[in-house]
Design a protein around this motif. Structure first.
Motif, PDB file in Angstrom:
ATOM      1  N   GLY A 514       0.798  -1.220   0.000  1.00 60.51           N
ATOM      2  CA  GLY A 514       0.000   0.000   0.000  1.00 60.51           C
ATOM      3  C   GLY A 514       0.828   1.266   0.000  1.00 60.51           C
ATOM      4  O   GLY A 514       1.984   1.292   0.413  1.00 60.51           O
ATOM      5  N   SER A 515       0.228   2.345  -0.496  1.00 59.64           N
ATOM      6  CA  SER A 515       0.805   3.685  -0.444  1.00 59.64           C
ATOM      7  C   SER A 515      -0.069   4.551   0.450  1.00 59.64           C
ATOM      8  O   SER A 515      -1.227   4.218   0.726  1.00 59.64           O
ATOM      9  N   LYS A 516       0.485   5.666   0.895  1.00 64.62           N
ATOM     10  CA  LYS A 516      -0.297   6.565   1.744  1.00 64.62           C
ATOM     11  C   LYS A 516      -1.515   7.066   0.976  1.00 64.62           C
ATOM     12  O   LYS A 516      -1.435   7.328  -0.225  1.00 64.62           O
ATOM     13  N   PRO A 517      -2.645   7.228   1.661  1.00 61.84           N
ATOM     14  CA  PRO A 517      -3.864   7.650   0.950  1.00 61.84           C
ATOM     15  C   PRO A 517      -3.763   9.042   0.331  1.00 61.84           C
ATOM     16  O   PRO A 517      -4.533   9.365  -0.571  1.00 61.84           O
ATOM     17  N   ASN A 518      -2.811   9.873   0.797  1.00 63.47           N
ATOM     18  CA  ASN A 518      -2.679  11.206   0.199  1.00 63.47           C
ATOM     19  C   ASN A 518      -1.578  11.264  -0.857  1.00 63.47           C
ATOM     20  O   ASN A 518      -1.227  12.342  -1.338  1.00 63.47           O
ATOM     21  N   HIS A 519      -1.027  10.114  -1.223  1.00 60.09           N
ATOM     22  CA  HIS A 519       0.067  10.054  -2.198  1.00 60.09           C
ATOM     23  C   HIS A 519      -0.306  10.767  -3.495  1.00 60.09           C
ATOM     24  O   HIS A 519       0.504  11.509  -4.077  1.00 60.09           O
ATOM     25  N   VAL A 520      -1.534  10.551  -3.942  1.00 58.09           N
ATOM     26  CA  VAL A 520      -1.952  11.104  -5.235  1.00 58.09           C
ATOM     27  C   VAL A 520      -2.274  12.595  -5.154  1.00 58.09           C
ATOM     28  O   VAL A 520      -2.507  13.226  -6.191  1.00 58.09           O
ATOM     29  N   THR A 521      -2.288  13.171  -3.948  1.00 59.22           N
ATOM     30  CA  THR A 521      -2.442  14.625  -3.827  1.00 59.22           C
ATOM     31  C   THR A 521      -1.082  15.323  -3.842  1.00 59.22           C
ATOM     32  O   THR A 521      -1.030  16.555  -3.848  1.00 59.22           O
ATOM     33  N   ILE A 522      -0.006  14.542  -3.846  1.00 57.99           N
ATOM     34  CA  ILE A 522       1.356  15.100  -3.886  1.00 57.99           C
ATOM     35  C   ILE A 522       1.994  14.917  -5.256  1.00 57.99           C
ATOM     36  O   ILE A 522       2.695  15.820  -5.757  1.00 57.99           O
ATOM     37  N   LEU A 523       1.769  13.779  -5.901  1.00 58.18           N
ATOM     38  CA  LEU A 523       2.415  13.485  -7.179  1.00 58.18           C
ATOM     39  C   LEU A 523       2.254  14.575  -8.235  1.00 58.18           C
ATOM     40  O   LEU A 523       3.209  14.884  -8.942  1.00 58.18           O
ATOM     41  N   THR A 686     -21.454  21.430  -4.360  1.00 56.81           N
ATOM     42  CA  THR A 686     -20.879  21.165  -3.039  1.00 56.81           C
ATOM     43  C   THR A 686     -20.851  19.656  -2.840  1.00 56.81           C
ATOM     44  O   THR A 686     -21.891  18.997  -2.848  1.00 56.81           O
ATOM     45  N   LEU A 687     -19.645  19.111  -2.678  1.00 54.40           N
ATOM     46  CA  LEU A 687     -19.481  17.665  -2.586  1.00 54.40           C
ATOM     47  C   LEU A 687     -18.526  17.330  -1.449  1.00 54.40           C
ATOM     48  O   LEU A 687     -17.581  18.078  -1.182  1.00 54.40           O
ATOM     49  N   THR A 688     -18.775  16.200  -0.805  1.00 59.40           N
ATOM     50  CA  THR A 688     -17.927  15.773   0.309  1.00 59.40           C
ATOM     51  C   THR A 688     -17.060  14.596  -0.109  1.00 59.40           C
ATOM     52  O   THR A 688     -17.559  13.626  -0.691  1.00 59.40           O
ATOM     53  N   SER A 689     -15.776  14.721   0.180  1.00 55.87           N
ATOM     54  CA  SER A 689     -14.815  13.661  -0.138  1.00 55.87           C
ATOM     55  C   SER A 689     -14.400  12.959   1.144  1.00 55.87           C
ATOM     56  O   SER A 689     -14.043  13.604   2.136  1.00 55.87           O
ATOM     57  N   ALA A 690     -14.429  11.641   1.106  1.00 54.64           N
ATOM     58  CA  ALA A 690     -14.055  10.828   2.261  1.00 54.64           C
ATOM     59  C   ALA A 690     -12.538  10.829   2.442  1.00 54.64           C
ATOM     60  O   ALA A 690     -11.795  11.239   1.541  1.00 54.64           O
ATOM     61  N   PRO A 691     -12.051  10.375   3.583  1.00 55.98           N
ATOM     62  CA  PRO A 691     -10.605  10.156   3.715  1.00 55.98           C
ATOM     63  C   PRO A 691     -10.104   9.206   2.627  1.00 55.98           C
ATOM     64  O   PRO A 691     -10.671   8.125   2.432  1.00 55.98           O
ATOM     65  N   GLY A 692      -9.075   9.641   1.880  1.00 54.59           N
ATOM     66  CA  GLY A 692      -8.586   8.846   0.765  1.00 54.59           C
ATOM     67  C   GLY A 692      -9.579   8.743  -0.371  1.00 54.59           C
ATOM     68  O   GLY A 692      -9.484   7.846  -1.209  1.00 54.59           O
ATOM     69  N   GLY A 693     -10.527   9.666  -0.402  1.00 52.69           N
ATOM     70  CA  GLY A 693     -11.602   9.597  -1.376  1.00 52.69           C
ATOM     71  C   GLY A 693     -11.538  10.691  -2.419  1.00 52.69           C
ATOM     72  O   GLY A 693     -10.482  11.227  -2.741  1.00 52.69           O
ATOM     73  N   GLY A 694     -12.714  11.045  -2.938  1.00 47.46           N
ATOM     74  CA  GLY A 694     -12.797  12.074  -3.962  1.00 47.46           C
ATOM     75  C   GLY A 694     -14.080  11.959  -4.744  1.00 47.46           C
ATOM     76  O   GLY A 694     -15.043  11.314  -4.312  1.00 47.46           O
ATOM     77  N   TYR A 695     -14.086  12.574  -5.905  1.00 44.97           N
ATOM     78  CA  TYR A 695     -15.246  12.462  -6.796  1.00 44.97           C
ATOM     79  C   TYR A 695     -14.811  12.692  -8.237  1.00 44.97           C
ATOM     80  O   TYR A 695     -13.750  13.278  -8.511  1.00 44.97           O
ATOM     81  N   ALA A 696     -15.630  12.191  -9.149  1.00 43.96           N
ATOM     82  CA  ALA A 696     -15.407  12.371 -10.580  1.00 43.96           C
ATOM     83  C   ALA A 696     -16.719  12.802 -11.209  1.00 43.96           C
ATOM     84  O   ALA A 696     -17.790  12.317 -10.826  1.00 43.96           O
ATOM     85  N   ILE A 697     -16.630  13.726 -12.153  1.00 39.06           N
ATOM     86  CA  ILE A 697     -17.842  14.261 -12.787  1.00 39.06           C
ATOM     87  C   ILE A 697     -17.632  14.314 -14.292  1.00 39.06           C
ATOM     88  O   ILE A 697     -16.606  14.823 -14.766  1.00 39.06           O
ATOM     89  N   SER A 698     -18.587  13.792 -15.033  1.00 38.66           N
ATOM     90  CA  SER A 698     -18.611  14.012 -16.479  1.00 38.66           C
ATOM     91  C   SER A 698     -19.678  15.052 -16.775  1.00 38.66           C
ATOM     92  O   SER A 698     -20.798  14.968 -16.268  1.00 38.66           O
TER      93      SER A 698
END
Length: 703
Positions: A514-523, A686-698
């Motif tokens: 596993g990688s840290k859940p915030n890894h993709v917010t740093i890359l 207005t959207l809520t993101s979980a820990p290690g989460g997020g959202y996608a919108i088309s």
């Protein structure tokens, strides 16, 4: 459109006794060059009146030379100009890129040796690029770098997002800490890898992202790394001064140069808005324009493949378990028993081709198709693969014909096992084999220690090999996705067939513990500053033991976060990495992966804070359709975004893939909600993101 204006105005450069001041086009960035009393060249940088880089020394220590290029200089000549152009990338985040800078070139003469060195500065609205140039001259022809002595003197104990300085890998999780804490945290930041060598307990890699106490964002990196060794940074953690630290070759030399020549660009990006760091095209702009005349064959790709099942241990690259070792041309696979776990079989690959065709993908990647995987790793073996001989259960021609009948391209896999000489020995034959069998793209790999023995993944000679492979591939109209190679520095502008790189800790490490859940917010603030990453997102089954009972790793991400990665982790090469059976379980969520584009006309960074969250909106190439992705760190967060980038007067259907209320990357990662609503450029979400989460919108235009 291209425009070049030569200026000698005080607004660009002002002359003091030996100090020259250079301003960015908008005047916010100011760089000052000067010589110390002993003739040592220095520079400093400020932003909006705040000091960003304190006076920092420039120069080189040479090997076997009594007089290095460090001091004793006088200014011989000053040249300035302003440059402004707009150019179109072959693929990218935006349709057009503005390249606008003010430039200062200082020619320095070292009187005692009669040697000349030019330091060229380009100052953009988003930051500084500078490089060393060595003109043709009789007193400096061939020379060996012992160390480049470029400094980046910070103004304080900034917060940094860093990985350990290493000659062979970037596959580390990021650590967030003060600069003063790097030494104490260094050992814990080092995790095992197939090949690695750190050089200092305060050594870190670029792109290095930092934030000051008063809210400035600073990024240190390099651009156009060609015929030179990679630059890491070594920190004086008492004075907070970084110094360049080049990767050595097998002899310990840091570079073998012949004038005329130049170094890569050293870059310092700075802003009071993190979004501007992400949106910057400074790294690309510091590279040469495209050198491939006909680029019509270079096309962004969305693909599936035989990969994740191997990474997780469900399947194997090897055909048999009977062989203690393999010698190509000697080993007879017809006399061995298949192990029943081999992933790259004709039957299985055809199933993936069917899946790709059914869901509108472009290509299928196959790994483990060729002889030699039984003892490919760990032996520092020169002749590992020949890149053309398939296993008995893989029908190259039959698969080519079947894929063509379905409108699917195939992606070749070339694992070198670090044996660079062997790859170059077979490269022309391998590329011809690819073209003969319908492969227009290759994923190359450099796992393990580099051969020749003693070389590193990021030394000058090996960096030249990576570029040689890309240029040779262009001769055959082949696109390259290089894994374990040197991290990108914008060379994809010059050679856009370099369509992807790994060069960082990708999704595979989610199956390695596993990688840290915030890894993709740093890359995006670090690795992606130099170019796109083949991150291989799209994992829907987070518990790896459901694929392989012996692997108890967990993917530290929610399913909605995995969807968002297709937008936040920019790449013209995107894989739907999970197994078809897992996508079939969540077809409603899989729809976003099918719909999302891989090439863009425009990109808007809506929210950004390194280590915490990133929200990006991108407009699909040639359409009015937009896609939004949000990735979140470890703290639950409510995101508020405006859709004012949509065209006025038009209505759109927004399909929102969001974390459910009880979603959590660890305990409930597959909890998501899909909703639809009509939106316009006046809408706010207005959207809520979980820990290690997020959202996608088309966001699809309603016609």
């Amino acid at each position: 459109m291209k425009k070049i204006i030569v200026l000698l105005f005080l607004s660009v450069v002002s002359f003091a006794v030996n100090a020259q001041e250079l301003k960015s086009p908008n005047g916010k960035q100011v760089m000052t060059f000067s010589l110390l009393k002993d003739g040592t060249p220095t520079y400093q940088l400020s932003y909006n009146g705040k000091e960003v880089v304190k006076p920092s020394k420039l120069g080189f220590e040479l090997k076997n030379d009594k007089q290095s290029l460090l001091d004793g200089f006088v200014i011989e000549k000053i040249e300035t100009n302003t440059f402004n152009e707009t150019w179109k990338p072959v693929w990218g985040e935006v349709k057009e890129i503005v390249n606008h800078y003010n430039e200062l070139a200082v020619t320095l003469l070292q009187k005692v040796t009669n040697r000349k060195m030019v330091v060229r500065f380009r100052l953009y609205n988003e930051g500084l690029g500078f490089r060393y140039e060595f003109p043709e001259q009789k007193d400096l022809v061939y020379f060996v770098i012992k160390e480049e002595r470029t400094q980046f003197a910070m103004t304080g104990d900034h917060t940094a997002f860093w990985i350990p300085g290493d000659y062979d890998t970037q596959e580390y999780d990021y650590t967030e800490s003060k600069l003063s804490e790097i030494r104490s945290l260094f050992k814990n930041a080092v995790t095992s890898n197939a090949s690695q060598e750190q050089f200092s307990e305060t050594g870190v890699q670029t792109a290095l992202m930092m934030k000051t106490a008063d809210g400035l964002y600073i990024n240190l990196h390099e651009a156009a790394l060609i015929d030179y060794s990679l630059m890491s940074l070594n920190l004086d953690d008492k004075k907070f001064v970084f110094q360049s630290w080049l990767t050595p070759d097998s002899k310990g030399n840091k570079g073998n140069l012949q004038a005329p020549c130049h170094s890569p660009w050293r870059t310092v990006m700075v802003s009071n808005d993190a979004r501007e760091i992400l949106a910057s095209k400074l790294t690309l702009n510091l590279n040469d324009p495209c050198k491939i005349e006909d680029t019509s064959w270079i096309k962004p790709v969305k693909y599936v493949g035989v990969w994740w099942e191997m990474i997780t241990g469900k399947s194997s690259w090897a055909y048999t378990d009977d062989l203690p070792s393999v010698q190509l041309g000697v080993t007879d696979y017809s006399k061995t028993k298949p192990n029943g776990k081999h992933g790259a079989t004709t039957k299985h690959v055809k199933e993936l081709i069917d899946f790709a065709a059914l869901h509108g993908f472009d290509a299928v990647l196959v790994e483990g198709w060729n002889e030699g995987w039984e003892d490919w790793f760990g032996h520092e073996k020169d002749y590992v693969f020949d890149f053309v001989t398939p296993y008995p259960d893989f029908d190259v021609k039959g698969i080519h014909q079947y894929a063509a009948s379905k409108g699917i391209k195939m992606i070749m896999h070339h694992e070198t096992s670090g044996s660079v000489r062997n790859y170059e020995r077979h490269m022309d034959t391998a590329y011809r084999f690819m073209k003969d069998n319908g492969y227009d793209a290759v994923k190359s790999g450099y796992v393990g220690n580099i051969l020749p023995i003693g070389e590193h993944h990021y030394s000058q000679w090996i960096n030249n090999h990576y570029l040689y492979a890309v240029k040779k591939a262009a001769d055959y109209k082949i696109m390259v996705n290089a894994h374990e190679a040197v991290r990108p520095t914008g060379i994809c502008r010059t050679y856009p067939n370099l369509i992807g790189n790994e060069s960082a800790r990708g999704t595979e490490f989610q199956a390695f513990g596993g990688s840290k859940p915030n890894h993709v917010t740093i890359l995006p603030f670090t690795r992606l500053i130099g170019g796109p990453m083949d991150y291989t997102p799209g994992i829907f089954e987070m518990d790896i033991d459901k694929l392989n009972p012996d692997n108890h790793s967990h993917v530290n991400s929610t399913l909605a976060n995995q969807l968002a990665l297709y937008v936040t982790m920019y790449s013209p090469l995107q894989m739907a990495a999970d197994l078809p059976e897992n996508y079939n379980r969540f077809l409603d969520a899989f729809q976003f992966i099918k719909d999302v584009a891989v090439d863009w006309d425009d990109s808007k960074y809506l929210e950004a804070e390194p280590g915490k969250y990133i929200t990006v909106a991108r407009k699909a190439k040639g359409t009015q359709n937009w896609f939004i992705g949000n990735v979140n760190g470890i703290t639950k967060r409510t995101s508020k975004i405006k859709l004012d980038f949509l065209e006025k007067g038009k209505k759109y259907k927004a399909t929102i893939y969001a974390d459910a209320k009880d979603a959590h990357y660890k305990t409930n990662p597959q909890a998501y909600i899909i909703s639809e609503k009509t939106v316009s450029n006046k809408s706010e979400l207005t959207l809520t993101s979980a820990p290690g989460g997020g959202y996608a919108i088309s966001i699809i235009e309603v016609k």
